[in-house]
Design a protein around this motif. Structure first.
Motif, PDB file in Angstrom:
ATOM      1  N   LYS A  79      45.327  97.279  28.558  1.00  0.00           N
ATOM      2  CA  LYS A  79      46.073  97.518  27.306  1.00  0.00           C
ATOM      3  C   LYS A  79      45.816  98.945  26.805  1.00  0.00           C
ATOM      4  N   ASN A 133      39.287  80.765  19.718  1.00  0.00           N
ATOM      5  CA  ASN A 133      38.724  80.567  21.068  1.00  0.00           C
ATOM      6  C   ASN A 133      37.623  79.509  21.052  1.00  0.00           C
ATOM      7  N   THR A 190      61.637  86.213  21.647  1.00  0.00           N
ATOM      8  CA  THR A 190      61.051  85.235  22.573  1.00  0.00           C
ATOM      9  C   THR A 190      61.954  85.150  23.808  1.00  0.00           C
ATOM     10  N   ARG A 191      61.386  84.657  24.903  1.00  0.00           N
ATOM     11  CA  ARG A 191      62.227  84.456  26.090  1.00  0.00           C
ATOM     12  C   ARG A 191      63.088  83.212  25.949  1.00  0.00           C
ATOM     13  N   THR A 208      56.135  83.647  19.133  1.00  0.00           N
ATOM     14  CA  THR A 208      55.769  82.231  19.288  1.00  0.00           C
ATOM     15  C   THR A 208      54.279  82.081  19.612  1.00  0.00           C
ATOM     16  N   SER A 265      49.908  83.434  19.290  1.00  0.00           N
ATOM     17  CA  SER A 265      48.864  83.562  18.258  1.00  0.00           C
ATOM     18  C   SER A 265      48.997  84.836  17.435  1.00  0.00           C
ATOM     19  N   GLN A 266      49.189  85.954  18.105  1.00  0.00           N
ATOM     20  CA  GLN A 266      49.234  87.215  17.359  1.00  0.00           C
ATOM     21  C   GLN A 266      50.549  87.389  16.610  1.00  0.00           C
ATOM     22  N   THR A 290      51.220  92.036  24.816  1.00  0.00           N
ATOM     23  CA  THR A 290      51.454  91.542  26.176  1.00  0.00           C
ATOM     24  C   THR A 290      50.445  90.432  26.457  1.00  0.00           C
ATOM     25  N   TYR A 333      39.139  85.807  18.893  1.00  0.00           N
ATOM     26  CA  TYR A 333      39.730  84.866  17.931  1.00  0.00           C
ATOM     27  C   TYR A 333      38.719  83.761  17.600  1.00  0.00           C
TER      28      TYR A 333
END
Ligand code: NAP
Length: 291
Positions: free
Chosen positions: A124, A150, A35-36, A12, A14-15, A73, A147
């Motif tokens: 990361k 941004n 997704t959660r 859900t 951007s990446q 993440t 991005y």
């Protein structure tokens, strides 16, 4: 490969959204969005399953029968990225995943020999070792750039004291320091990687970068599209007091200026990402025009 399942964490966001889109468009794989909140999912994946990076058993369940997984993440939601990355590796191993793709960033601590502290990069990168040691048949690292999004979002142009609209940042505007892209294009690299495990599935790093820009290049791209923005350089110490978290942004920009966003040895990784991608990338000029 036909009809093997790829599970996408962050579907859900951007990446992951770009990942789902490119995989669906390419058509080889069956795509599972994770997704959660599956009830709220409105994307176009074949299926949607609940999974939470802070809940190992939900992840293992979400990865069942998946050939490949893409994992990102979200530092900005306060994630413990090392813990979440390790959980994703564990769950993928337990579920028998063949190809693990980890969304990582350059290890700023190592590249700058401890000079700069940028936890949302280095955290990361620390997970990379777990991915390498986990024993997956195939594993690949993708590195998203700054991005374009941004520039109209969290790092967008702001009204300035002199009445202009633009940016006040601790960065020399002539330095070509920022690797950047339309983040939707990361999906083209992810899809290409899942399609080419023999080429990039033995630990390759794929760094997405459509352009390496200075801030003056960004101003020029806006100007060419009829928007005039200003740029004002301030010392890092001044900027660091502007808002909570500004100190880390200042460290990040200082790192960019000294080593570039992707770091000194990134040329081959950038080229490989370009080669493996399922489609061409969007330029900053075209992205501004379209958005
Ligand atoms: P985003 O658009 O803010 O979306 C966050 C995604 O992460 C959502 O899909 C969310 O899924 C998922 N997510 C968050 N916590 C989760 C959890 N506990 N379990 C499962 N899914 C979870 O994020 P993004 O931009 O795609 O990715 C964020 C990361 O990009 C950050 O770590 C940042 O450091 C990195 N990054 C950003 C830039 C940049 O220029 N902005 C550049 C490189 C890297 P649900 O809410 O649907 O569960």
């Amino acid at each position: 490969m036909k009809n093997r399942t790829i599970a996408v964490i962050g579907a859900t966001g951007s990446q992951g959204k770009g990942g789902v889109h490119s995989l669906m468009k390419e058509g080889t794989f069956r795509v599972r969005a994770i997704t959660r909140n599956p009830d709220k999912y409105t994307g176009d994946a074949h299926e949607v399953v609940r999974g939470d990076l802070t809940d190992l058993s939900s992840l293992t369940e979400a990865f069942q029968n998946a050939y490949g997984v893409f994992v990102v993440t979200n530092f900005w939601e306060g994630a413990d990225e090392v813990a979440q990355g390790k959980a994703a590796v564990q769950a993928a191993k337990d579920a028998g995943v063949n190809h693990f793709i980890w969304s990582t960033l350059p290890n700023v601590e190592r590249i700058s020999q401890g000079k700069y502290d940028v936890p949302h990069f280095t955290g990361k990168a620390k997970v990379d070792e777990w991915v390498k040691d986990a024993g997956f048949q195939h594993f690949t690292f993708v590195q998203p750039p700054f991005y374009f999004q941004n520039l109209s979002g969290m790092l967008g142009a702001q009204p300035q004291q002199d009445g202009s609209i633009g940016w006040t940042l601790p960065l020399d505007p002539i330095e070509k320091a920022i690797h950047m892209s339309d983040i939707n294009d990361l999906g083209k690299v992810v899809a290409g990687a899942f399609l080419n495990p023999e080429k990039v599935g033995y630990g390759s790093y794929l760094s997405l970068s459509t352009e390496l820009n200075s801030f003056n290049d960004i101003l020029e791209a806006y100007k060419a599209n009829g928007k005039k923005y200003s740029f004002n350089q301030v010392p890092a110490e001044v900027f660091s007091n502007f808002f909570p978290g500004a100190g880390e942004i200042a460290q990040m920009l200082a790192y960019f200026e000294e080593h570039t966003y992707m770091g000194p040895d990134s040329k081959a990784q950038i080229q490989l990402a370009r080669e493996i991608a399922t489609e061409k990338f969007t330029s900053l000029h075209d992205w501004i025009k379209l958005n």
